[in-house]
Motif scaffolding. Structure first.
Motif, PDB file in Angstrom:
ATOM      1  N   GLY A 105       1.065  -1.416  -0.050  1.00  0.00           N
ATOM      2  CA  GLY A 105      -0.203  -0.031  -0.032  1.00  0.00           C
ATOM      3  C   GLY A 105       1.089   1.520   0.462  1.00  0.00           C
ATOM      4  N   ASN A 106      -0.284   2.152   0.077  1.00  0.00           N
ATOM      5  CA  ASN A 106       0.913   4.142   0.262  1.00  0.00           C
ATOM      6  C   ASN A 106       1.627   4.266   1.122  1.00  0.00           C
ATOM      7  N   ARG A 107       0.569   3.781   2.829  1.00  0.00           N
ATOM      8  CA  ARG A 107       0.307   4.095   3.861  1.00  0.00           C
ATOM      9  C   ARG A 107      -0.095   3.361   4.662  1.00  0.00           C
ATOM     10  N   PRO A 108       0.375   3.202   6.385  1.00  0.00           N
ATOM     11  CA  PRO A 108      -0.027   2.029   6.980  1.00  0.00           C
ATOM     12  C   PRO A 108      -1.365   1.803   6.775  1.00  0.00           C
ATOM     13  N   PHE A 109      -1.719   0.239   6.570  1.00  0.00           N
ATOM     14  CA  PHE A 109      -3.269  -0.052   6.310  1.00  0.00           C
ATOM     15  C   PHE A 109      -3.518   0.128   8.253  1.00  0.00           C
ATOM     16  N   GLY A 110      -3.380   0.630   8.883  1.00  0.00           N
ATOM     17  CA  GLY A 110      -4.380   1.049  10.038  1.00  0.00           C
ATOM     18  C   GLY A 110      -4.760   1.905   9.855  1.00  0.00           C
ATOM     19  N   GLN A 111      -4.200   3.417   8.912  1.00  0.00           N
ATOM     20  CA  GLN A 111      -4.335   4.755   8.610  1.00  0.00           C
ATOM     21  C   GLN A 111      -5.428   5.494   7.199  1.00  0.00           C
ATOM     22  N   ILE A 112      -5.500   3.239   6.891  1.00  0.00           N
ATOM     23  CA  ILE A 112      -6.514   4.035   5.742  1.00  0.00           C
ATOM     24  C   ILE A 112      -7.270   3.616   5.599  1.00  0.00           C
ATOM     25  N   ALA A 113      -8.005   2.409   6.659  1.00  0.00           N
ATOM     26  CA  ALA A 113      -9.268   2.338   7.270  1.00  0.00           C
ATOM     27  C   ALA A 113      -9.389   1.593   8.155  1.00  0.00           C
ATOM     28  N   GLY A 114     -10.571   2.044   9.028  1.00  0.00           N
ATOM     29  CA  GLY A 114     -11.045   1.010   9.603  1.00  0.00           C
ATOM     30  C   GLY A 114     -10.610  -0.560   9.879  1.00  0.00           C
ATOM     31  N   ALA A 166       4.923   0.971   1.898  1.00  0.00           N
ATOM     32  CA  ALA A 166       5.736   2.435   1.550  1.00  0.00           C
ATOM     33  C   ALA A 166       5.985   1.443  -0.042  1.00  0.00           C
ATOM     34  N   ALA A 167       5.368   0.754  -0.568  1.00  0.00           N
ATOM     35  CA  ALA A 167       5.568  -0.318  -1.948  1.00  0.00           C
ATOM     36  C   ALA A 167       4.556   1.178  -3.544  1.00  0.00           C
ATOM     37  N   VAL A 168       3.645   1.303  -2.400  1.00  0.00           N
ATOM     38  CA  VAL A 168       2.602   2.177  -3.906  1.00  0.00           C
ATOM     39  C   VAL A 168       3.203   4.127  -3.623  1.00  0.00           C
ATOM     40  N   THR A 169       3.500   3.942  -4.997  1.00  0.00           N
ATOM     41  CA  THR A 169       3.473   6.063  -4.546  1.00  0.00           C
ATOM     42  C   THR A 169       2.608   6.616  -5.135  1.00  0.00           C
ATOM     43  N   PHE A 170       1.770   7.792  -5.141  1.00  0.00           N
ATOM     44  CA  PHE A 170       0.599   8.437  -5.496  1.00  0.00           C
ATOM     45  C   PHE A 170       2.241   9.405  -5.949  1.00  0.00           C
ATOM     46  N   LEU A 171       2.359   9.841  -7.642  1.00  0.00           N
ATOM     47  CA  LEU A 171       2.479  10.543  -8.183  1.00  0.00           C
ATOM     48  C   LEU A 171       2.206  11.910  -8.646  1.00  0.00           C
ATOM     49  N   THR A 172       0.810  11.917  -8.651  1.00  0.00           N
ATOM     50  CA  THR A 172       0.116  13.195  -8.392  1.00  0.00           C
ATOM     51  C   THR A 172      -1.134  11.950  -7.980  1.00  0.00           C
ATOM     52  N   PRO A 173      -2.332  13.461  -7.669  1.00  0.00           N
ATOM     53  CA  PRO A 173      -3.778  12.855  -6.892  1.00  0.00           C
ATOM     54  C   PRO A 173      -3.977  11.908  -7.343  1.00  0.00           C
ATOM     55  N   SER A 174      -3.971  11.180  -8.774  1.00  0.00           N
ATOM     56  CA  SER A 174      -4.711  10.340  -9.090  1.00  0.00           C
ATOM     57  C   SER A 174      -3.796   9.123  -9.966  1.00  0.00           C
ATOM     58  N   VAL A 175      -2.370   9.917 -10.147  1.00  0.00           N
ATOM     59  CA  VAL A 175      -1.698   8.883 -11.075  1.00  0.00           C
ATOM     60  C   VAL A 175      -0.965   8.211  -9.822  1.00  0.00           C
ATOM     61  N   PHE A 176      -0.548   6.678  -9.788  1.00  0.00           N
ATOM     62  CA  PHE A 176       0.230   5.954  -9.225  1.00  0.00           C
ATOM     63  C   PHE A 176       1.385   4.500  -9.312  1.00  0.00           C
ATOM     64  N   ARG A 177       2.000   4.512  -8.511  1.00  0.00           N
ATOM     65  CA  ARG A 177       2.814   2.958  -9.487  1.00  0.00           C
ATOM     66  C   ARG A 177       3.209   2.668  -8.053  1.00  0.00           C
TER      67      ARG A 177
END
Length: 255
Positions: A105-114, A166-177
């Motif tokens: 993911g792009n950040r710790p899973f506990g910060q993404i959802a409940g 930390a394996a996903v990065t948003f290059l812009t608010p709508s584009v990711f890798r």
């Protein structure tokens, strides 16, 4: 009246779906070839978030990618010292679990959802269902079950179960890798890639893709020969072993 209500409901869902976010993803390589010098590979997942007609994109999103390899059934055993020696005292069978599993993911899973949503969406290694045979029943156990913990730990030691926030990065608010590691010992077969998009703790879009890990070159020929002509393959390997043993005895014999 019932038909009319069903039609209204269908149109409502269609309208909601038309306005929902949509994910478009692509992998850098859809076929990973395993050769004699294969040391692993990092696949790159590119993607973009698109809004439906009449809807604007959110200010920020989160993304979770789950990659599952071919299914397999394995057994874990627990050893215990009995009369001074270690023996198997108990075992547990894991039924049709992924031979390879990566959750990134792009950040710790506990910060993404409940916790409830993470559990329902199987986000995170502790929330992913690993079916076990417990007596005559099939079920998943709690995350701190000793057999489950041992199974996941052994898989992680072989780089076959991977979790990264930390394996996903948003290059812009709508584009990711994202980076999907494929280790050198990755099993061959079809790998499913499930991509979930979160906004404010809720899944707003989801899509899937896949890639294949296959043997190539000499490895592919040997694997196919062993599977398609097992008797001839066995005789050939036995003859080679005998020949190598005879040559070694001739080369190192003492006159």
């Amino acid at each position: 009246m019932i038909a009319r209500a069903a039609l209204v409901l269908a149109l409502t869902f269609a309208a909601a779906a038309a306005k929902a976010e949509r994910l478009v993803v692509s992998l850098s390589n859809e076929r990973v070839a395993v050769t004699s010098n294969f040391v692993g590979e990092n696949l790159v997942l590119f993607g973009t978030v698109q809004a439906g007609p009449g809807k604007e994109l959110a200010d920020s999103y989160d993304l979770v990618v789950t990659v599952a390899g071919p299914r397999e059934t394995l057994r874990t055993r627990r050893k215990q010292r009995v009369l001074g020696i270690f023996v198997n005292v108990d075992s547990r069978e894991f039924v049709r679990v992924p031979s390879y599993l990566a959750i990134i993911g792009n950040r710790p899973f506990g910060q993404i959802a409940g916790p409830e949503i993470l559990r329902r969406q199987q986000v995170g290694m502790d929330n992913f269902i690993l079916t076990q045979r417990v007596g005559a029943d099939f079920a998943d156990t709690v995350s701190d079950d000793p057999f489950r913990k041992a199974f996941v730990r052994l898989k992680q030691q072989h780089n076959l179960y991977i979790q990264s926030a930390a394996a996903v990065t948003f290059l812009t608010p709508s584009v990711f890798r994202g980076s999907v590691p494929v280790p050198a010992n990755a099993p061959t077969g079809l790998y499913g890639v499930d991509v979930k998009l979160f906004a404010k703790g809720t899944v707003v879009a989801q899509t899937t893709t896949s890639f294949t890990v296959t043997k190539a070159g000499v490895e592919q020929y040997v694997a196919e020969a062993a599977q398609d002509n097992s008797l001839l393959y066995g005789l050939a390997t036995m003859s080679m072993a005998l020949a190598v043993g005879w040559l070694a005895s001739v080369a190192f014999r003492r006159d």
